[in-house]
Design a protein around this motif. Structure first.
Motif, PDB file in Angstrom:
ATOM      1  N   LEU A 111    -112.238 -37.133  13.021  1.00 31.38           N
ATOM      2  CA  LEU A 111    -113.323 -35.923  12.890  1.00 31.38           C
ATOM      3  C   LEU A 111    -114.147 -35.688  13.596  1.00 31.38           C
ATOM      4  CD1 LEU A 111    -112.716 -33.880  10.798  1.00 31.38           C
ATOM      5  CD2 LEU A 111    -114.186 -35.169   8.650  1.00 31.38           C
ATOM      6  N   ALA A 112    -115.174 -36.969  13.324  1.00 29.99           N
ATOM      7  CA  ALA A 112    -116.442 -36.629  14.228  1.00 29.99           C
ATOM      8  C   ALA A 112    -117.007 -36.099  15.191  1.00 29.99           C
ATOM      9  CB  ALA A 112    -116.503 -39.059  14.384  1.00 29.99           C
ATOM     10  N   VAL A 113    -115.684 -37.087  16.227  1.00 28.34           N
ATOM     11  CA  VAL A 113    -115.978 -36.648  17.509  1.00 28.34           C
ATOM     12  C   VAL A 113    -114.936 -35.271  17.958  1.00 28.34           C
ATOM     13  CG1 VAL A 113    -113.970 -37.080  19.812  1.00 28.34           C
ATOM     14  CG2 VAL A 113    -115.050 -38.815  18.555  1.00 28.34           C
ATOM     15  N   GLU A 114    -114.224 -34.600  16.682  1.00 28.49           N
ATOM     16  CA  GLU A 114    -113.641 -33.681  16.943  1.00 28.49           C
ATOM     17  C   GLU A 114    -114.923 -32.284  16.671  1.00 28.49           C
ATOM     18  OE1 GLU A 114    -111.173 -33.425  14.256  1.00 28.49           O
ATOM     19  OE2 GLU A 114    -109.474 -34.350  15.619  1.00 28.49           O
ATOM     20  N   LYS A 115    -115.777 -32.493  15.543  1.00 32.15           N
ATOM     21  CA  LYS A 115    -116.991 -31.784  15.410  1.00 32.15           C
ATOM     22  C   LYS A 115    -118.074 -32.269  16.982  1.00 32.15           C
ATOM     23  CE  LYS A 115    -118.521 -31.625  10.662  1.00 32.15           C
ATOM     24  NZ  LYS A 115    -119.156 -32.848   9.656  1.00 32.15           N
ATOM     25  N   LEU A 116    -117.828 -33.218  17.620  1.00 35.01           N
ATOM     26  CA  LEU A 116    -119.082 -33.255  18.352  1.00 35.01           C
ATOM     27  C   LEU A 116    -118.153 -32.229  19.860  1.00 35.01           C
ATOM     28  CD1 LEU A 116    -120.607 -35.194  19.521  1.00 35.01           C
ATOM     29  CD2 LEU A 116    -119.039 -36.498  20.721  1.00 35.01           C
ATOM     30  N   ALA A 117    -116.916 -32.223  19.777  1.00 37.18           N
ATOM     31  CA  ALA A 117    -116.439 -31.581  21.322  1.00 37.18           C
ATOM     32  C   ALA A 117    -116.188 -30.218  20.654  1.00 37.18           C
ATOM     33  CB  ALA A 117    -115.210 -32.883  21.904  1.00 37.18           C
ATOM     34  N   GLY A 118    -116.305 -30.018  19.561  1.00 37.98           N
ATOM     35  CA  GLY A 118    -115.584 -28.849  18.928  1.00 37.98           C
ATOM     36  C   GLY A 118    -114.285 -28.550  19.480  1.00 37.98           C
ATOM     37  N   GLN A 119    -113.503 -28.876  18.947  1.00 37.22           N
ATOM     38  CA  GLN A 119    -112.055 -29.152  18.886  1.00 37.22           C
ATOM     39  C   GLN A 119    -111.550 -28.674  18.271  1.00 37.22           C
ATOM     40  OE1 GLN A 119    -109.551 -30.740  22.034  1.00 37.22           O
ATOM     41  NE2 GLN A 119    -108.613 -30.111  20.867  1.00 37.22           N
ATOM     42  N   PRO A 120    -110.152 -27.502  17.986  1.00 37.85           N
ATOM     43  CA  PRO A 120    -109.571 -27.291  16.599  1.00 37.85           C
ATOM     44  C   PRO A 120    -108.629 -28.123  16.340  1.00 37.85           C
ATOM     45  CG  PRO A 120    -109.145 -26.104  18.866  1.00 37.85           C
ATOM     46  CD  PRO A 120    -110.060 -26.923  18.970  1.00 37.85           C
ATOM     47  N   VAL A 121    -108.037 -28.058  15.815  1.00 40.86           N
ATOM     48  CA  VAL A 121    -106.885 -28.639  15.030  1.00 40.86           C
ATOM     49  C   VAL A 121    -105.814 -28.683  14.454  1.00 40.86           C
ATOM     50  CG1 VAL A 121    -106.398 -30.669  13.405  1.00 40.86           C
ATOM     51  CG2 VAL A 121    -107.663 -31.257  14.679  1.00 40.86           C
ATOM     52  N   PRO A 122    -104.277 -28.610  14.655  1.00 42.54           N
ATOM     53  CA  PRO A 122    -103.527 -27.380  14.472  1.00 42.54           C
ATOM     54  C   PRO A 122    -103.271 -27.252  13.071  1.00 42.54           C
ATOM     55  CG  PRO A 122    -102.386 -28.852  16.098  1.00 42.54           C
ATOM     56  CD  PRO A 122    -104.050 -29.284  15.918  1.00 42.54           C
ATOM     57  N   GLU A 123    -103.349 -26.450  11.934  1.00 44.83           N
ATOM     58  CA  GLU A 123    -102.560 -26.678  11.216  1.00 44.83           C
ATOM     59  C   GLU A 123    -101.898 -27.437  10.283  1.00 44.83           C
ATOM     60  OE1 GLU A 123    -103.363 -22.802   8.839  1.00 44.83           O
ATOM     61  OE2 GLU A 123    -101.951 -23.469   6.986  1.00 44.83           O
ATOM     62  N   ARG A 124    -100.472 -27.627  10.736  1.00 46.77           N
ATOM     63  CA  ARG A 124     -99.860 -29.169  10.762  1.00 46.77           C
ATOM     64  C   ARG A 124     -99.916 -30.214  10.803  1.00 46.77           C
ATOM     65  NH1 ARG A 124     -94.420 -29.378   9.883  1.00 46.77           N
ATOM     66  NH2 ARG A 124     -92.734 -31.677  10.591  1.00 46.77           N
ATOM     67  N   ALA A 125    -101.269 -30.645  11.734  1.00 47.12           N
ATOM     68  CA  ALA A 125    -102.118 -31.949  11.101  1.00 47.12           C
ATOM     69  C   ALA A 125    -103.077 -32.069  10.444  1.00 47.12           C
ATOM     70  CB  ALA A 125    -102.455 -31.560  12.617  1.00 47.12           C
ATOM     71  N   GLU A 126    -103.217 -30.705  10.097  1.00 48.13           N
ATOM     72  CA  GLU A 126    -104.490 -31.176   8.301  1.00 48.13           C
ATOM     73  C   GLU A 126    -103.486 -31.721   7.552  1.00 48.13           C
ATOM     74  OE1 GLU A 126    -107.581 -31.042   8.865  1.00 48.13           O
ATOM     75  OE2 GLU A 126    -108.455 -29.770   9.947  1.00 48.13           O
ATOM     76  N   TYR A 127    -102.626 -31.192   7.470  1.00 45.80           N
ATOM     77  CA  TYR A 127    -101.595 -31.452   6.641  1.00 45.80           C
ATOM     78  C   TYR A 127    -101.243 -33.006   6.654  1.00 45.80           C
ATOM     79  CZ  TYR A 127    -100.837 -26.857   3.917  1.00 45.80           C
ATOM     80  OH  TYR A 127    -101.166 -25.749   3.412  1.00 45.80           O
ATOM     81  N   VAL A 128    -100.228 -33.244   8.074  1.00 44.37           N
ATOM     82  CA  VAL A 128     -99.552 -35.011   7.655  1.00 44.37           C
ATOM     83  C   VAL A 128    -101.533 -35.395   7.235  1.00 44.37           C
ATOM     84  CG1 VAL A 128     -99.394 -36.241   9.940  1.00 44.37           C
ATOM     85  CG2 VAL A 128     -98.142 -34.271   9.937  1.00 44.37           C
ATOM     86  N   ARG A 129    -102.804 -35.205   7.497  1.00 46.86           N
ATOM     87  CA  ARG A 129    -103.268 -35.371   7.573  1.00 46.86           C
ATOM     88  C   ARG A 129    -103.663 -35.868   6.025  1.00 46.86           C
ATOM     89  NH1 ARG A 129    -107.941 -34.661  12.153  1.00 46.86           N
ATOM     90  NH2 ARG A 129    -106.989 -35.306  14.116  1.00 46.86           N
TER      91      ARG A 129
END
Lengths: 399, 192
Positions: A111-129
C-alpha cells in the motif's frame, strides 16, 4: 559516606519531590519495615516473554515497583536493509517482521509503495487482499489467545486447539502462495497469483465452520473462574494513557476508544463491508482477551461478505512492473489495521531503485511501551499475563 | 455456581479426548517419516535450473544474464558467464551457484527471470552433514529436466511450455521472413 542521621536535606530529596516521580522511585531502598528491593531480570531467555525480550523487574516482596523493558536482542537491521535493497526486494523481508501475520505486513508495504508510485490495484486483488488479511487476523488472534492462556498456566490445551485450527488456514496460505508463513504474496499493483475457485471454496467452507470452533473455544475458556480471577481487573490501561502513548489495535479498543483504521481510513475496499468494531469497557486483560474473540466474529462476517462478492478478473495491474521499479521522488505513508494494531510503512523515494528512507511503524513495539504502567503494583505472575495480553512478536518489536 | 465454568471447559476437553480416538476429523497429525501429507502444487522451497535435453549442462535454459543475481534480496546467487577461447561472452553459465543456507525461498528470482530458466523446487529433505559443502549447490546439482518441472508444478509448467512454443514459432516465422527480403526487424525481447 555521610551518616544517614546527619545527612543534609540536599542529599535526600524531600518526600514531596519524590511523590512527583512514578511509584518506581518512591520507596526507600533500605527501610526497617520493607527490607531490600529485589531486582529480577526476566528474560531474554524466558518462555513467557514470547521471544528474546527482557524485563528488568524491581520487586518489593512480590509487588512490582519498577519495570524496565529491554529489547533489541533480535535486531536485524530491517530498516537499513530496506534502504539498500530494491522496493521489490524488501517485500520478502516484511514477512519476517511479524511472522504470524505476513499477509498484512505485505499489504501495508504494498500500500505504501502503491501510494508512492500512484499504482492502481484491480478490484479482484482488493478482495483477495481483504480475504487474506482477515484470515490472518483470525490466525493471529487465535494464537494470541492460546499463548495468553499458556502464560496463565493452562499448559497448552487452548494453544493446541488454536494451532489445530490455524493449521487449516496456513495450509490454504501454502496452497495459494507457496509458503506457510513467509507468504511474500502481495506485489505493487496486485497479488502474485490468482486464487482458483476451488481455493475460494475451501476458504468459504473453513470460514463457515469457524464460528463453531469459536463457540467451543469460548466454552472452554470464557466462563472459567480461574481465568476470570486471573484476568479481570489486571493490567488496566486508561483510555487517556492509551491515546497519549499511541496504542492502536485491539489493545486500544479494549480501553474503550473506538478507533479502527478499517473504519477511520477506509483503505482498500473496507467501506463496502458491513461490520462492527467491538469496544471494551475496562481496559483490563480480560477485555483485551474478549476483544480478540469479538474481532474474530466480526472478521468472519467480513470474510463471508468478501467471498460472496468477489468479482472475476485479473489480480495484477497490467502496467505494473517488477524490475526497474523507480517511483517518482516523493514520500508516502501506507498504513493498515493489522491484527496487532496500526502497521505502517513510511517511504521516501529519490527516484532511484532503492528507497532513500524506509521506516516501519510496528504496532507491537508501540504497544509495548506502556507495559510498566500496566504492571506497577501487580505481582510477577500478573506481569507475565499482562505481557501476554499485549500481543507482541519480537521480530516486529526489534526489527 | 462457582466452578461451573471449569466443569464446562473440562467437558470440552473430554469430548476432544474421546473424539480423538473415534472421529477422523480430530486426528490432525500423521507420523511423518512413514506417512506424508501431500505437498500442494504451489509449494516452494529452493530454486533449481531447468534444462531441456539429455545433457544437463549443455541444454540449460539459463543464458547467464545475471538478472536473478542482481534481484536476489539476500544475494545467494553467484553467476559467471562462459567465454569462448577468444574471450567473447557466451550465453550460458560457467558458474551458477546458489547458497541455499542463505536463500530465503522468496521466489523473486523465478518472477524476474525472462527466460523461465529458474524455478522453485519442492524437495525439502535436504539436511546436510556439512555446513558448507552440502548446502552450496553448483549448476550440476541445480540442473533438473523440464519433465521434473512438469511433474512438480503441472499447471504452471503447462503455461510456460505453451508460451515458449509460441515464442519459438514466432521467432522461426520472423527468421524465415527475414531470410527472404530482410527488412531488419529485431526480435522483440520475450515478455517477462
Amino acid at each position: 559516606m555521610t551518616d544517614p542521621e546527619i545527612a543534609s536535606p540536599s542529599a535526600f530529596p524531600e518526600p514531596s519531590v519524590l511523590a512527583t516521580h512514578s511509584a518506581a522511585t518512591v520507596r526507600p531502598v533500605h527501610d526497617e519495615f520493607h527490607g531490600d528491593l529485589l531486582e529480577v531480570s526476566m528474560g531474554p531467555q524466558h518462555p513467557s516473554t514470547h521471544g528474546v525480550f527482557r524485563m528488568v523487574v524491581t520487586l518489593d516482596g512480590e509487588v512490582i515497583v519498577k519495570l524496565k523493558p529491554v529489547f533489541g536482542y533480535l535486531h536485524r537491521n530491517h530498516e537499513k536493509l530496506g534502504e539498500n535493497t530494491t522496493y521489490l526486494g524488501s517485500m520478502p523481508y516484511t514477512d519476517r517482521l511479524d511472522y504470524l501475520c505476513s499477509m498484512t505486513n505485505n499489504w501495508a508495504y504494498a500500500l505504501a509503495v502503491e501510494k508512492l508510485a500512484g499504482q492502481p490495484v484491480p478490484e479482484r486483488a482488493e478482495y483477495v487482499r481483504v480475504i487474506l488479511a482477515e484470515m490472518t487476523r483470525l490466525v493471529n488472534h487465535m494464537c494470541l489467545v492460546g499463548f495468553l492462556f499458556n502464560d496463565l498456566g493452562t499448559s497448552f490445551t487452548p494453544l493446541l486447539y488454536a494451532f489445530r485450527e490455524r493449521e487449516k488456514f496456513i495450509d490454504l496460505f501454502e496452497s495459494l502462495s507457496g509458503s506457510r508463513m513467509m507468504c511474500n504474496f502481495q506485489r505493487f499493483g496486485g497479488c502474485r497469483a490468482n486464487p482458483s475457485p476451488e481455493w475460494l471454496g475451501a476458504v468459504s467452507k473453513l470460514v463457515d465452520g469457524f464460528p463453531k470452533f469459536l463457540d467451543e473455544y469460548e466454552q472452554l475458556l470464557t466462563g472459567n473462574e480461574i481465568l476470570l480471577a486471573r484476568t479481570q481487573g489486571v493490567g488496566c490501561l486508561s483510555p487517556e494513557l492509551a491515546v497519549q502513548a499511541g496504542i492502536t489495535g485491539p489493545m486500544l479498543r479494549a480501553s474503550g476508544v473506538g478507533y479502527d483504521i478499517r473504519k477511520a481510513d477506509g483503505y482498500g475496499i473496507y467501506p463496502r463491508f458491513d461490520f462492527r468494531v467491538p469496544i471494551g469497557a475496562h481496559g483490563d486483560t480480560y477485555d483485551r482477551y474478549m476483544m480478540r474473540i469479538l474481532e474474530m466474529r466480526e472478521s468472519v462476517k467480513i470474510l463471508q461478505q468478501a467471498l460472496r462478492d468477489i468479482p472475476a478478473g485479473p489480480v495484477m495491474d497490467p502496467k505494473s512492473r517488477l524490475r526497474n521499479f523507480r517511483p517518482k521522488p516523493g514520500e508516502a505513508y501506507g498504513r493498515i489495521e493489522g491484527p496487532k494494531g496500526e502497521i505502517g510503512f513510511y517511504l521516501i523515494s529519490d527516484g532511484s531503485p532503492n528507497p532513500l528512507r524506509y521506516r516501519v511503524r510496528a504496532p507491537s513495539f508501540v504497544n509495548l511501551t506502556v507495559i510498566e504502567d500496566m504492571c506497577l503494583g501487580r505481582t510477577v505472575a500478573d506481569s507475565v499475563v499482562i505481557l501476554g495480553s499485549v500481543d507482541i512478536v519480537l521480530g516486529e518489536v526489534d526489527r | 455456581m462457582l466452578g461451573t465454568g471449569i466443569i464446562k471447559g473440562l467437558a470440552v476437553t473430554a469430548k476432544n479426548f474421546v473424539g480423538s480416538f473415534y472421529d477422523p476429523a480430530r486426528l490432525v497429525t500423521v507420523e511423518y517419516p512413514e506417512k506424508q501429507i501431500p505437498i500442494p502444487e504451489n509449494y516452494r522451497n529452493f530454486p533449481f535450473l531447468v534444462h531441456e535435453g539429455d545433457d544437463p549442462i549443455a541444454t540449460l535454459r539459463c543464458v547467464a544474464c545475471k538478472i536473478c543475481e542482481n534481484e536476489c534480496p539476500p544475494q545467494c546467487i553467484y553467476i559467471v558467464a562462459e567465454r569462448d577461447e577468444k574471450g567473447k561472452v557466451l550465453k550460458k553459465p560457467k558458474i551458477f551457484d546458489i547458497d541455499i543456507a542463505v536463500c530465503m525461498s522468496c521466489q523473486i528470482c523465478v518472477e524476474v527471470c525472462p527466460f523461465d530458466a529458474i524455478k522453485m523446487d519442492q524437495h525439502f529433505e535436504i539436511a546436510a552433514g556439512n555446513r558448507f559443502e552440502g548446502l552450496l549447490l553448483h549448476r550440476e546439482q541445480l540442473a533438473k529436466p523440464n519433465s521434473y518441472y512438469q511433474k512438480i508444478h503441472p499447471t504452471e509448467a503447462a503455461e510456460v511450455d505453451a508460451m515458449l512454443t509460441a515464442m519459438k514459432a514466432r521467432q522461426a516465422a520472423e527468421k524465415s521472413a527475414k531470410a527472404k527480403p530482410a527488412p531488419a526487424t529485431q526480435t522483440p525481447p520475450p515478455a517477462a
